[in-house]
Design an enzyme around this catalytic site. Structure first.
Site, PDB file in Angstrom:
ATOM      1  N   GLY A   1      11.105 -46.900  69.134  1.00 55.52           N
ATOM      2  CA  GLY A   1      11.931 -48.105  69.224  1.00 55.52           C
ATOM      3  C   GLY A   1      12.766 -48.240  67.964  1.00 55.52           C
TER       4      GLY A   1
ATOM      5  N   PHE B   1      12.934 -49.919  74.281  1.00 58.11           N
ATOM      6  CA  PHE B   1      13.910 -50.178  75.341  1.00 58.11           C
ATOM      7  C   PHE B   1      13.464 -51.342  76.245  1.00 58.11           C
ATOM      8  CE2 PHE B   1      14.231 -48.549  79.854  1.00 58.11           C
ATOM      9  CZ  PHE B   1      15.423 -49.192  80.151  1.00 58.11           C
TER      10      PHE B   1
ATOM     11  N   LYS C   1      -3.356 -43.275  79.437  1.00 59.36           N
ATOM     12  CA  LYS C   1      -2.974 -44.583  79.989  1.00 59.36           C
ATOM     13  C   LYS C   1      -4.013 -45.065  81.017  1.00 59.36           C
ATOM     14  CE  LYS C   1       0.090 -46.729  78.969  1.00 59.36           C
ATOM     15  NZ  LYS C   1       0.229 -47.681  77.834  1.00 59.36           N
TER      16      LYS C   1
ATOM     17  N   TYR D   1      -1.180 -37.694  78.824  1.00 56.95           N
ATOM     18  CA  TYR D   1      -0.524 -39.013  78.851  1.00 56.95           C
ATOM     19  C   TYR D   1      -1.100 -39.860  79.986  1.00 56.95           C
ATOM     20  CZ  TYR D   1       3.150 -42.526  79.133  1.00 56.95           C
ATOM     21  OH  TYR D   1       3.829 -43.716  79.173  1.00 56.95           O
TER      22      TYR D   1
ATOM     23  N   LEU E   1       3.069 -53.257  74.833  1.00 59.36           N
ATOM     24  CA  LEU E   1       3.973 -52.201  75.318  1.00 59.36           C
ATOM     25  C   LEU E   1       3.943 -50.975  74.405  1.00 59.36           C
ATOM     26  CD1 LEU E   1       7.264 -54.195  76.143  1.00 59.36           C
ATOM     27  CD2 LEU E   1       5.340 -53.771  77.638  1.00 59.36           C
TER      28      LEU E   1
END
Ligand code: UDP
Length: 324
Positions: free
Chosen positions: A36, A11, A153, A149, A76
């Site tokens: 994606g 996105f 990150k 998560y 990304l």
């Protein structure tokens, strides 16, 4: 310049591709289409400056080939969406940690600058507002899968900054705050496209918990504008930036606004978290970014109000449902 965008068919990636191509750059997209889809880029395929390479960041050979031939890497590719992460906890950790390490090693080998997309999730259970880049991460217990998560990150950020500080290659990090807009899928749990789809279909709009939890939504075009500004700003290297909007809204209030703006007949239904996720789920009560560092560095200010964001999502979801 020639950019490599990992996860460029997602996105946010697809909007960033558009902006880079519009600015005259060449773009290589590496995407394994887990979340994606090349369909997100189909309107750009006539542009000869775009190349789509189906494949994974876990593939060191592809990475070496691509990183070696571009000027700048934008990373990304990551597991996205609370629902996706809870459904695929191990794969999400491996993608975010092992996959990112491979991207970083390739950047080191070819000495290429890196833009790393991170997330407001790293602030975890922080409740004060607004959140500054130097604020502490408040992460829950390891038995609550969601926090993997944030941890993965955060580890990406640590690794990237370590490479930067060693002088291996320049790294800029941005934490995205609830980026929404056209082309975002409801499939991975994101609230905006889900509420909008429910409203358009006049189905019950599901607000989890008591709806008092809040978020600050960012239009994907504002997000991309900020990324472009940071890419053009070498002094941003070595720094972490929040990229977000300015209008905090509770999820219950969001549902009401979506309902009004879509002229829906839906009822708004409060659904206990335990009915949606497992018993061990924890949500973030509040998430508001301090964007003053970004404003100061690139004179950024979000252009889209919350109502404009909602209207854009409504027209996108309506158009898509008419196509299906
Ligand atoms: N949420 C909701 N209804 C939905 C999907 C999500 O009330 O159908 C809530 C979710 O529990 C969270 C907020 O909306 O409090 C934002 O969820 P999202 O997954 O979009 O983003 P994140 O939690 O990562 O900020």
């Amino acid at each position: 310049m020639r950019y490599l965008i990992t996860g460029g068919a997602g996105f946010i990636g697809s909007h960033l591709c558009e902006a880079l191509l519009d600015s005259g750059h060449a773009v290589y997209v590496l995407d394994d289409e887990t979340t994606g889809s090349r369909a997100n880029l189909s309107h750009l395929f006539t542009n000869r400056e775009l190349r789509f390479i189906p494949g994974s960041i876990a593939d060191e050979k592809i990475l070496a080939r691509l990183v070696g031939t571009v000027h700048h890497v934008i990373h990304l590719a990551a597991a996205v969406g609370v629902k996706y992460i809870l459904d695929h906890p191990l794969q999400s950790i491996l993608t975010n940690v092992v996959g990112t390490e491979k991207v970083l090693q390739a950047c080191r080998e070819f000495e290429k600058p890196l833009f790393l997309a991170s997330t407001s999730e790293v602030y975890g259970l922080q409740t004060h507002a607004p959140l500054r880049e130097t604020d502490y991460s408040v992460i829950g217990a390891t038995s609550v899968s969601r926090w993997s998560y944030a941890c993965s990150k955060a580890l990406d950020e640590f690794m990237a900054l370590a490479f930067h500080n060693q002088g291996a290659f320049p790294v800029t990090i941005a934490r995205f705050f609830n980026t929404v807009g056209p082309r975002q899928s409801p499939a991975y749990g994101m609230v905006m496209p889900r509420l909008v789809d429910q409203a358009i279909r006049n189905e019950a709009m599901t607000v989890y918990g008591d709806g008092s939890q809040s978020r600050t939504f960012t239009h994907v075009k504002d997000c991309v504008h900020a990324v472009m500004g940071l890419l053009a700003h070498p002094e941003a290297a070595g720094e972490v930036y929040n990229i977000g909007g300015t209008e905090e809204v509770s999820i219950l209030e969001l549902a009401k606004r979506v309902k009004t703006l879509s002229e829906s007949q839906s009822e708004i239904k409060l659904v206990p978290y335990s009915e949606v996720y497992n018993r061990n789920f924890e949500d973030m009560p509040r998430r508001v970014p301090d964007i003053s560092k970004l404003e100061k560095t690139i004179q950024f200010h979000p252009q889209y109000s919350l109502d404009e964001i909602i209207r854009d999502v409504i027209s996108d979801r309506k158009r898509r449902s008419a196509l299906n």
